[in-house]
Write an enzyme that holds these catalytic residues in place. Structure first.
Site, PDB file in Angstrom:
ATOM      1  N   ASP A  66       0.841  -1.203   0.000  1.00 12.55           N
ATOM      2  CA  ASP A  66       0.000   0.000   0.000  1.00 12.55           C
ATOM      3  C   ASP A  66       0.881   1.261   0.000  1.00 12.55           C
ATOM      4  O   ASP A  66       0.563   2.248  -0.677  1.00 12.55           O
ATOM      5  CB  ASP A  66      -0.901   0.014   1.248  1.00 12.55           C
ATOM      6  N   ALA A  67       2.013   1.174   0.703  1.00 11.89           N
ATOM      7  CA  ALA A  67       2.914   2.353   0.771  1.00 11.89           C
ATOM      8  C   ALA A  67       3.468   2.662  -0.616  1.00 11.89           C
ATOM      9  O   ALA A  67       3.505   3.812  -1.052  1.00 11.89           O
ATOM     10  CB  ALA A  67       4.041   2.085   1.752  1.00 11.89           C
TER      11      ALA A  67
ATOM     12  N   SER B 159     -36.364  -7.207  -8.173  1.00 11.19           N
ATOM     13  CA  SER B 159     -36.213  -7.644  -6.776  1.00 11.19           C
ATOM     14  C   SER B 159     -36.152  -9.175  -6.801  1.00 11.19           C
ATOM     15  O   SER B 159     -36.238  -9.778  -7.863  1.00 11.19           O
ATOM     16  CB  SER B 159     -37.434  -7.181  -5.976  1.00 11.19           C
ATOM     17  N   LEU B 160     -35.960  -9.777  -5.669  1.00 16.30           N
ATOM     18  CA  LEU B 160     -35.760 -11.229  -5.591  1.00 16.30           C
ATOM     19  C   LEU B 160     -36.885 -11.866  -4.779  1.00 16.30           C
ATOM     20  O   LEU B 160     -37.271 -11.334  -3.744  1.00 16.30           O
ATOM     21  CB  LEU B 160     -34.432 -11.526  -4.880  1.00 16.30           C
TER      22      LEU B 160
ATOM     23  N   LYS C 256     -25.554 -13.315  -0.415  1.00 12.60           N
ATOM     24  CA  LYS C 256     -26.432 -12.149  -0.620  1.00 12.60           C
ATOM     25  C   LYS C 256     -25.917 -11.017   0.275  1.00 12.60           C
ATOM     26  O   LYS C 256     -26.186 -10.980   1.466  1.00 12.60           O
ATOM     27  CB  LYS C 256     -27.871 -12.488  -0.278  1.00 12.60           C
TER      28      LYS C 256
ATOM     29  N   LYS D 244     -33.030 -16.844   2.613  1.00 10.21           N
ATOM     30  CA  LYS D 244     -32.565 -15.963   3.681  1.00 10.21           C
ATOM     31  C   LYS D 244     -32.080 -16.755   4.889  1.00 10.21           C
ATOM     32  O   LYS D 244     -32.537 -17.890   5.126  1.00 10.21           O
ATOM     33  CB  LYS D 244     -33.711 -15.030   4.119  1.00 10.21           C
TER      34      LYS D 244
HETATM   35  N1  LIG Z   1     -27.345  -8.606  -2.568  1.00 11.32           N
HETATM   36  C1  LIG Z   1     -26.703  -9.462  -3.378  1.00 11.32           C
HETATM   37  O1  LIG Z   1     -25.583  -9.901  -3.079  1.00 11.32           O
HETATM   38  C2  LIG Z   1     -27.367  -9.863  -4.661  1.00 11.32           C
HETATM   39  C3  LIG Z   1     -28.558  -9.269  -5.061  1.00 11.32           C
HETATM   40  N2  LIG Z   1     -29.144  -9.619  -6.235  1.00 11.32           N
HETATM   41  C4  LIG Z   1     -28.554 -10.545  -7.018  1.00 11.32           C
HETATM   42  O2  LIG Z   1     -29.088 -10.926  -8.194  1.00 11.32           O
HETATM   43  C5  LIG Z   1     -30.388 -10.440  -8.562  1.00 11.32           C
HETATM   44  C6  LIG Z   1     -30.267  -9.246  -9.437  1.00 11.32           C
HETATM   45  C7  LIG Z   1     -31.324  -9.438 -10.510  1.00 11.32           C
HETATM   46  C8  LIG Z   1     -31.941 -10.770 -10.347  1.00 11.32           C
HETATM   47  C9  LIG Z   1     -31.058 -11.523  -9.388  1.00 11.32           C
HETATM   48  N3  LIG Z   1     -27.393 -11.161  -6.674  1.00 11.32           N
HETATM   49  C10 LIG Z   1     -26.791 -10.841  -5.517  1.00 11.32           C
HETATM   50  N4  LIG Z   1     -25.606 -11.469  -5.189  1.00 11.32           N
END
Ligand SMILES: NC(=O)c1cnc(OC2CCCC2)nc1N
Length: 336
Positions: A38-39, A87-88, A121, A320
Site C-alpha cells: 500500500d505504501a 427484486s428477488l 447475498k 434468507k
Molecule cells: N445482494 C446481493 O448480493 C445480490 C442481489 N441480487 C442478485 O441478483 C439479482 C439481481 C437481478 C436478479 C437476481 N445477486 C446478488 N448477489
C-alpha cells in the site's frame, strides 16, 4: 489538438504511470492479489499528483486522481434504468428452495438437474454502473427498480469501482450491477470514530453504506470504507456475454470488478442446499454482512426462457438466513 501531440508535450511517463496505477488497482481489487505494498501504491499516486499538477492539461477523467469531485450537489438527479432492476423472491426453508427448483423444472418441462450459480447475498445497497467504451459514465441506486438516483460522483470515490474497464472484449455499452457495502471492520472503525467525535452512530453496515451514498458532498463519501461487488449485468450493447452466469462473473472480474470469492456453481439443488449450509456456518466469520444466499439458474439461455414474474425473475431466489440480533432501528431515510 490531436491526441498524439497532446501526449508529445508531456513526459510519456504520465500516461504510463496512470496505467501502472490502474493495473495495481486491478490486482488489488479484482484479483485480490496485490503485487506492491500500500505504501508503494501511495508513492505512485503521489508521483502522479505531482506530475498532473505540473501538467494539468494531461489529466484525464479516468485518472485515479480524479475520483473525488469538488462541488457538492444540491440534489440527486433521477435516472431511468434502461432495464428495470429486479427484486428477488425469497425462500425461508429447504422446502421453499426445493419447490423453487421444481417450478423451474416444470416451467422448462425438464426433469434434468438444474445447475445453479450460488452467491452470498450481500447486505448493502444495490447499484447500477454504466460504462460506455470502457469508461464509467453513470452510477445510480436501484430506487424503485425503474427510477433510481444519480450518484455518479459518489460511486467514483469507491476504489473497487473501475473508472475505466481493464483488459478487453467488453461490450461498448455495459451496465454492471452489484452491491455497495461496508465491511464489518470499516463499520466498527467508523462508529468508534463517531463515538469519539460525538457524531451519530450507524445502526448497522447497511445503514452506514446507505448514509454514505446519500451524501451530496462526494468528499464525505470518499472518506467512508465502502466496497462494491459486481453480481450481474443489465443493459448490454455492442458485444456478447458468456453463456453462463458464472462465466459472466469471471468476465466482470477480468474487466476489473471485485466479485465475491465464495461464489460457486452447484450441479443441482441438493448441492445448492449444501452451499447454503456451509456459508451459514461461516457467516459470522465473513468480513461483511450477508442476509442469505442467492441462487441463479446458471444457463443464461434458460434464464431467458424462464423470464420474470412481474418484478422478480423466475430464475433466481434468495434463501434468507434467520435475522440476526434485532437492533433498535433508528428512523433513517434510506435508499431502496
Ligand atoms: N445482494 C446481493 O448480493 C445480490 C442481489 N441480487 C442478485 O441478483 C439479482 C439481481 C437481478 C436478479 C437476481 N445477486 C446478488 N448477489
Amino acid at each position: 489538438m490531436s491526441t498524439l501531440s497532446l501526449f508529445d508535450d508531456f513526459p510519456p511517463d504520465i500516461e504510463q504511470l496512470r496505467q501502472e496505477i490502474n493495473y495495481h488497482s486491478y490486482r488489488y481489487y479484482a484479483l485480490d492479489d496485490p503485487q506492491i505494498t500500500d505504501a508503494d501504491y501511495d508513492r505512485l499516486m503521489q508521483r502522479l499528483r505531482e506530475l498532473e499538477a505540473q501538467y494539468p492539461a494531461s489529466i484525464t477523467p479516468d485518472s485515479p486522481t480524479q475520483r473525488v469531485g469538488a462541488a457538492p450537489l444540491s440534489a440527486f438527479q433521477t435516472v431511468v434504468h434502461e432495464m428495470p432492476m429486479l427484486s428477488l423472491d425469497n425462500a425461508f426453508s429447504d422446502e421453499d428452495l426445493l419447490a423453487f427448483n421444481q417450478r423451474v423444472q416444470d416451467r422448462l418441462k425438464s426433469a434434468e438437474d438444474i445447475e445453479y450459480a450460488c452467491e452470498v447475498k450481500l447486505d448493502g445497497i444495490a447499484v447500477s454502473l454504466l460504462y460506455q467504451n470502457g469508461l464509467l459514465v453513470r452510477g445510480a441506486t436501484r430506487g424503485d427498480g425503474t427510477n433510481g438516483e444519480d450518484i455518479t460522483q459518489n460511486v467514483r470515490t469507491i476504489k473497487s469501482i473501475p473508472l475505466r474497464l481493464h483488459g478487453e472484449g467488453f461490450p461498448s455499452v455495459l451496465e454492471v450491477r452489484g452491491e455497495i457495502y461496508m465491511p464489518k471492520a470499516g463499520f466498527n472503525a467508523l462508529n468508534e470514530n463517531a463515538r469519539i467525535t460525538g457524531e451519530k452512530l450507524f445502526v448497522n453496515p447497511r445503514n452506514a453504506a446507505a448514509g454514505s451514498l446519500r451524501q451530496l458532498d462526494p468528499r464525505i463519501t470518499a472518506n467512508r470504507p465502502l466496497e462494491m461487488c459486481a453480481y450481474s449485468v443489465g443493459w448490454v450493447d455492442g458485444g456478447e456475454l458468456p453463456s453462463t452466469h458464472s462465466n459472466v462473473l469471471a468476465a466482470l472480474k477480468s474487466w476489473g470488478f471485485l466479485t465475491n470469492r465464495e461464489t460457486q456453481v452447484a450441479k443441482n439443488i441438493h448441492e445448492a442446499i449444501a452451499f447454503y449450509r456451509r456459508i451459514g456456518e461461516k457467516r459470522d466469520a465473513l468480513a461483511y454482512d450477508i442476509d442469505g444466499i442467492v441462487f441463479k439458474v446458471n444457463s443464461r439461455k434458460l434464464q431467458d426462457s424462464l423470464g420474470f414474474i412481474s418484478r422478480a425473475p423466475r430464475w433466481a431466489i434468495a434463501y434468507k438466513f434467520p435475522a440476526q440480533e434485532e437492533s433498535t432501528l433508528l428512523l433513517d431515510v434510506e435508499f431502496q
